[in-house]
Design an enzyme around this catalytic site. Structure first.
Site, PDB file in Angstrom:
ATOM      1  N   LYS A 189       0.783  -1.151   0.153  1.00 46.21           N
ATOM      2  CA  LYS A 189       0.010  -0.100  -0.083  1.00 46.21           C
ATOM      3  C   LYS A 189       0.942   1.315  -0.061  1.00 46.21           C
ATOM      4  O   LYS A 189       1.728   1.450   0.815  1.00 46.21           O
ATOM      5  CB  LYS A 189      -0.897   0.089   1.247  1.00 46.21           C
ATOM      6  N   LYS A 244      -2.308  -1.378  -3.882  1.00 45.92           N
ATOM      7  CA  LYS A 244      -3.221  -0.303  -3.894  1.00 45.92           C
ATOM      8  C   LYS A 244      -2.230   1.219  -3.773  1.00 45.92           C
ATOM      9  O   LYS A 244      -1.355   1.087  -3.166  1.00 45.92           O
ATOM     10  CB  LYS A 244      -3.771  -0.297  -2.511  1.00 45.92           C
TER      11      LYS A 244
HETATM   12  C1  PBG Z   1      -7.294   3.173   5.457  1.00 42.56           C
HETATM   13  C2  PBG Z   1      -7.694   3.149   4.168  1.00 42.56           C
HETATM   14  C3  PBG Z   1      -7.539   3.986   3.302  1.00 42.56           C
HETATM   15  C4  PBG Z   1      -8.032   3.616   2.106  1.00 42.56           C
HETATM   16  C5  PBG Z   1      -8.633   2.386   2.378  1.00 42.56           C
HETATM   17  N1  PBG Z   1      -8.320   2.165   3.806  1.00 42.56           N
HETATM   18  C6  PBG Z   1      -6.928   5.461   3.180  1.00 42.56           C
HETATM   19  C7  PBG Z   1      -5.681   5.712   3.602  1.00 42.56           C
HETATM   20  O1  PBG Z   1      -4.908   5.014   3.865  1.00 42.56           O
HETATM   21  O2  PBG Z   1      -5.254   6.890   3.911  1.00 42.56           O
HETATM   22  C8  PBG Z   1      -8.155   4.421   0.738  1.00 42.56           C
HETATM   23  C9  PBG Z   1      -9.383   4.144  -0.129  1.00 42.56           C
HETATM   24  C10 PBG Z   1      -9.438   4.774  -1.186  1.00 42.56           C
HETATM   25  O3  PBG Z   1      -9.079   5.945  -1.471  1.00 42.56           O
HETATM   26  O4  PBG Z   1     -10.523   4.574  -1.923  1.00 42.56           O
HETATM   27  N2  PBG Z   1      -6.101   2.628   6.117  1.00 42.56           N
END
Ligand code: PBG
Length: 317
Positions: A189, A244
């Site tokens: 991520k 992601k």
């Molecule tokens: C939280 C999380 C995030 C997303 C999914 N879970 C945001 C982040 O890490 O700041 C983002 C999903 C999206 O942007 O659609 N941990």
């Protein structure tokens, strides 16, 4: 010659999108009969449980195998420790129970991370100097995972990027006899600005300001590190790994699938969705770009896509 006619183009087609490739992320809020527009995500709303159930039912009827639940909780419930995340009667466990009661066959995935619950918007606990506390955070995440598993969540999805949390969560699930609970790790991520609209959706943006998650999420400059992250999570017990964001990271999806041959999911995140929808709304792009974006994930090797477009795409398939 193989492009000359529709029938032969279909015959030589290498990839396709099917409803069974989709997971639909949805936002839930307290109350009844409430629907709130999310300004930075055209067409996406937050719903109270009654409305949430109806939408989940539609997803199920369209053949979408699973939904992912994200909560937007009251500001008064947010604190430095994110303690509402481990409330076994909190919004997410209640949502899971309701869905499982009414739609037992619909897969339910819940996020494990503290950002919708903290008053600083970070995914974990912070030291006095504001540095993320890895091991202390894992203890809370573990409780959060158990609260979701107890409520009946089928897939637990740690999105926090702490090191070592998959093993601890896996051990805890085994110990509490949730042996069949799937762990989908957000393994690679990235610290991405494409999450902007999501922070509006769960209203963590106003707490988060212009800080970054660079000390725990990955740098967009790195690719080999993603392979290490994925390897660690597989060794710790992840069943599925996720990359992601999606479109800017297709090379990572491709390399991970090639290297590990494990179920590999990809998240077409909020910013990707809004970027496409914004251009479509202005007439700068046509609707077809959505499906084209999804096929790019399949081509890269993804087995499944989390996308806010899941419902509308499923309707057109
Ligand atoms: C939280 C999380 C995030 C997303 C999914 N879970 C945001 C982040 O890490 O700041 C983002 C999903 C999206 O942007 O659609 N941990």
């Amino acid at each position: 010659r193989t492009r000359s006619k529709e029938f032969v183009r279909r015959l030589v087609s290498e990839n396709k999108i099917d409803t069974s490739d989709l997971i639909y992320p949805m936002f839930v809020i307290e109350g009844t009969n409430r629907v709130e527009q999310i300004e930075s995500m055209p067409g996406i709303v937050r719903r109270s449980l009654d409305k949430f159930l109806k939408e989940a039912e539609e997803a199920h009827e369209l053949g979408i195998p699973a939904i992912a639940i994200f909560p937007n909780i009251e500001p008064s419930l947010r604190n430095a420790e994110g303690s509402e995340a481990i409330n076994r009667d909190g919004l997410v466990p209640r949502a899971v129970r309701e869905i499982k009661k009414h739609l037992p066959e619909l897969g339910v995935m819940t996020d494990v991370a503290l950002d919708p619950y903290t008053n600083h918007g970070h995914d974990g606990l912070l030291s006095d100097s504001g540095y993320i506390l890895n091991d202390e955070t894992i203890e809370v995440l573990c409780e959060q995972a158990l609260a979701c598993a107890e409520a009946g969540a089928d897939i637990i999805a740690p999105s926090d990027m702490m090191d070592g949390r998959i093993k601890v969560i896996r051990d805890a699930l085994e110990e509490e006899s949730y042996k069949d609970t799937v762990i989908l790790s957000y393994a690679a991520k990235y610290s991405s600005k494409f999450y902007g609209p999501f922070k509006d959706a769960v209203e963590s943006a106003k707490f988060f300001g212009n800080k970054t998650k660079d000390t725990y999420q990955m740098s967009p400059t790195n690719k080999l590190e993603a392979l290490h992250e994925v390897a660690m999570d597989i060794n710790e017990g992840a069943d599925i790994v996720m990359i992601k964001p999606g479109m800017p990271y297709l090379d990572i999806v491709s390399s991970v699938k090639e290297a590990f041959k494990i179920p590999t999911f990809v998240y077409q995140v909020s910013g990707e969705y809004s970027m496409l929808k914004g251009a479509i709304a202005r007439g700068w792009l046509s609707e077809e770009v959505i499906k084209e974006s999804l096929i790019s994930f399949k081509r890269a090797g993804a087995d499944c896509i989390l996308t806010y477009s899941a419902l509308e795409v499923a309707k057109n398939l």
